[in-house]
Every structure is written in C-alpha cells, then in structure tokens.
Enzyme design. Structure first.
Site, PDB file in Angstrom:
ATOM      1  N   TYR A 203      42.480 -15.819  14.407  1.00 46.97           N
ATOM      2  CA  TYR A 203      41.063 -16.198  14.379  1.00 46.97           C
ATOM      3  C   TYR A 203      40.206 -15.047  13.853  1.00 46.97           C
ATOM      4  O   TYR A 203      40.580 -13.878  13.932  1.00 46.97           O
ATOM      5  CB  TYR A 203      40.576 -16.645  15.754  1.00 46.97           C
ATOM      6  CG  TYR A 203      40.411 -15.536  16.785  1.00 46.97           C
ATOM      7  CD1 TYR A 203      39.195 -14.879  16.940  1.00 46.97           C
ATOM      8  CD2 TYR A 203      41.456 -15.168  17.634  1.00 46.97           C
ATOM      9  CE1 TYR A 203      39.019 -13.882  17.895  1.00 46.97           C
ATOM     10  CE2 TYR A 203      41.294 -14.194  18.599  1.00 46.97           C
ATOM     11  CZ  TYR A 203      40.073 -13.548  18.727  1.00 46.97           C
ATOM     12  OH  TYR A 203      39.911 -12.573  19.669  1.00 46.97           O
ATOM     13  N   CYS A 204      39.056 -15.399  13.302  1.00 49.86           N
ATOM     14  CA  CYS A 204      38.075 -14.430  12.832  1.00 49.86           C
ATOM     15  C   CYS A 204      36.701 -15.090  12.896  1.00 49.86           C
ATOM     16  O   CYS A 204      36.540 -16.143  13.503  1.00 49.86           O
ATOM     17  CB  CYS A 204      38.414 -13.928  11.428  1.00 49.86           C
ATOM     18  SG  CYS A 204      38.568 -15.222  10.183  1.00 49.86           S
ATOM     19  N   THR A 205      35.705 -14.504  12.265  1.00 50.14           N
ATOM     20  CA  THR A 205      34.334 -14.986  12.401  1.00 50.14           C
ATOM     21  C   THR A 205      34.149 -16.392  11.848  1.00 50.14           C
ATOM     22  O   THR A 205      33.692 -17.297  12.531  1.00 50.14           O
ATOM     23  CB  THR A 205      33.356 -14.019  11.702  1.00 50.14           C
ATOM     24  OG1 THR A 205      33.584 -12.689  12.162  1.00 50.14           O
ATOM     25  CG2 THR A 205      31.920 -14.422  11.989  1.00 50.14           C
ATOM     26  N   ILE A 232      35.300 -18.603  14.679  1.00 51.58           N
ATOM     27  CA  ILE A 232      34.600 -18.643  15.962  1.00 51.58           C
ATOM     28  C   ILE A 232      33.304 -19.448  15.849  1.00 51.58           C
ATOM     29  O   ILE A 232      32.919 -20.165  16.772  1.00 51.58           O
ATOM     30  CB  ILE A 232      34.286 -17.214  16.449  1.00 51.58           C
ATOM     31  CG1 ILE A 232      35.573 -16.401  16.595  1.00 51.58           C
ATOM     32  CG2 ILE A 232      33.532 -17.239  17.780  1.00 51.58           C
ATOM     33  CD1 ILE A 232      35.352 -14.903  16.665  1.00 51.58           C
TER      34      ILE A 232
END
Length: 344
Positions: A203-205, A232
């Site tokens: 996961y990342c932004t 996210i």
C-alpha cells in the site's frame, strides 16, 4: 521573433505572496484529486504543454509529472469546472477513464499554482527498464478484499517513506526505514526474500508507487503480489461509503500544502521537539533549512516555527547578521528527516 514566445504563458510568473492572495480571494470551492497512469507517451514535452494550456484556462492548480512511462498528478480543481476538467482529460486517448482519488479532507488550500514537469520517470525509483514490467503488476484489492486478506494473515508492506508512516499506517505492516522510494525498493525485496510464496499486500498514498513495486517484486519471483486499489486515499472513501472496518491508524501523509489527511482519530507520533503526542508536519520557517518535521502548537510558538534554536536565531537575526550566522550554522537544506523524539 523569440521562438519560445508562444509558450511563455505556459509557466507561472506570480510571486508566492501573489499566489497566496489569489487563492485567499477566491469565492468558489475546489476539489483536491490525484491520479496516475502508466502508459507510453511518445512526446512528454508536447503533452506537458497541452495539459498546461488546458488546465490553466480552468484555473487548476497542482503538481504533475509527465514522463515517457506515464503521468502522476495531484491537483486542485474548481468545482464549477470539474465536469469540463474530467471531459477534457478523458478526451485524450491515453487518459480515457483514468481513475480519480478524491481527497479525504479538503480545505481548498492544497496547491497555490499549476506546475507540470517533464521527468524521466513519474516516480523516482532508480530502476532499469529490464527490472520491471508495468504490464505485469499485482492484483488490485478493494478495501473489503484488503481487510479480508489482512485478517487471513497476509504480509503487509508500507511502500511509503519513514516520515509518512511515522504518522499513520496499517497495523502490523512492515515499515521500511527509508527516506526515498529508490532506497526502499531493495530494502523491501531483502526483507521479503524468504516469503516469495506468501501473500504480499502493498500500500501507498494513492497507488502509483505500489504499481511499480508490484511489477518489481514479480520480476524477482514473488508469486502472490497484491496492492491496495487507489491507495490509502481511496481505501478511506470505500471504508466510509461501504461501512467497513477501518484498519488504517492515524493520518495519511499527502504531498501538498495540507501535509496530511486524518483517517482515524489516533495520534501515533510525537512532536520532534518536546515529545508531546502530535502528528502535524511542517517545514522549518527558516527557508535556508526548510526541514520537514513534526511540531506541536506550543513548540511552534516557542521556536517561531523553526526546528531548532539555531534556525530560530537565524530567522530573527537582523539582515546584517544573517550572512555571518549562515557561516557558523549547519542547516538541513530541505532534507525530509528528523531524528524522532525519544523519551528519557
């Protein structure tokens, strides 16, 4: 005739003060949106000018990177131009139906101007073309599928930098101690090297770094690579809209003037100066330093928004003394790092 005269309107020429005043005087609302797409762009410079001309007329602001491998954008769009913005972007074949991630918290102050830059890559990763194939990426998981995979014991990896995960993360995730995405990729491969047959969740932004990471991991023999659809930002939207359990704790760091969106009420980090619970990032008021760090309201007042007494002294010094002080003091000059507070 100046051959570049026709392009002089394709850059911002206002001062920071004028930009702030312009934004403050607006009487309409804005929507902060991010999007990306890996797609072959034959002439990034021409695409850059096309988009700038189009978005400048719609009063869009933001930071956009264009490269031969695609586009990565974070933008602020006037609400009354939203439909025009969407239709014009989708009219470009390469960007038709590109998915949007809408900001969780939005005060309309995310960007002051429009910047579109041509880069070698839309995310700086230092990888060679033969080290990944962006047509062979991991499976995209919805928020519900992500939660289920977490409950089943999958390995969760945060593909953001340490100053991002310091204020928020998925509980139990691997949090690499890296300052850049380029540093993080080999660290992640090394930490996962004995788990190539396990289910991996990235996961990342907003998803763009996970797209590259998943391709990189698959190139290195990982068999079950998955990534959070929309990052996210979109996870939070899905959780709210579908009434799902929120497994993200704290704030999501964002790369605009807001510096963060609250996902849960938990404050998991501390002021880097006094140690009080705090998750508000700021840049040192001494522009010669410009350090990104976490500062509470009390320390902001005590240090005049600076990261140290040295920077405060420089900031408040008379102009005649600044040159001499600059010779004596060592400033970080923009590094996004600060040693976290540790209690005695």
């Amino acid at each position: 005739m100046d051959p570049n005269s026709s392009k002089k309107h394709l850059i911002n020429r206002l001062s920071p003060e004028e930009l702030k005043e312009r934004l403050a005087n607006e009487t309409f609302k804005r929507t902060t949106v991010s999007f990306y797409k890996y797609v072959i762009i034959d002439d990034p410079a021409e695409m850059r000018d096309t988009l700038y001309s189009m978005w400048d007329k719609l009063q869009c602001y933001g930071r956009i990177y264009i490269a031969g491998e695609g586009i990565n954008a974070q933008m602020s769009v006037p609400d009354h131009f939203w439909q025009d913005f969407k239709e014009q972007l989708y009219s470009i074949t390469d960007f038709n139906n590109i998915p949007f991630k809408i900001a969780v918290e939005d005060d309309g102050q995310s960007f002051l101007k429009l910047q579109i830059k041509v880069r070698k890559q839309i995310v700086a990763d230092g990888l060679k073309p033969e080290e990944y194939d962006v047509t062979n990426v991991g499976k995209h998981l919805s928020a519900d599928e992500w939660n289920t995979a977490m409950d089943e014991g999958a390995i969760v990896v945060d593909m953001r930098n340490h100053y991002e995960s310091e204020i928020g993360y998925f509980d139990g995730a691997i949090l690499p101690d890296a300052e850049t995405f380029k540093e993080e990729l080999p660290e992640v491969v090394d930490r996962l090297k004995d788990n190539k047959d396990k289910k991996i969740l990235l996961y990342c932004t907003g998803g763009v770094r996970c797209e590259k990471t998943s391709a990189y991991l698959k190139h290195h023999g990982f068999s079950d690579v998955n990534q959070l659809l929309g990052g996210i930002i979109d996870y939070s939207r899905q959780v709210e809209n579908e009434h799902l359990e929120n497994k993200f704790v704290g704030k999501n760091f964002v790369f605009d003037n807001r510096m963060g969106e609250r996902i849960s009420d938990d404050v998991i980090s501390h002021c880097h100066q006094c140690g009080k619970p705090c998750d508000t990032h700021t840049n040192c008021s001494n522009k010669q330093c410009n350090l990104l760090f976490i500062q509470c309201d009390s320390c902001r007042t005590e240090y005049n928004g600076c990261c140290s007494n040295d920077c405060k002294s420089y900031l408040l010094a008379p102009p005649a003394q600044k040159q001499e002080l600059a010779k004596q003091l060592v400033f970080t000059r923009g590094k996004r790092f600060h040693k976290p507070f540790k209690s005695a």
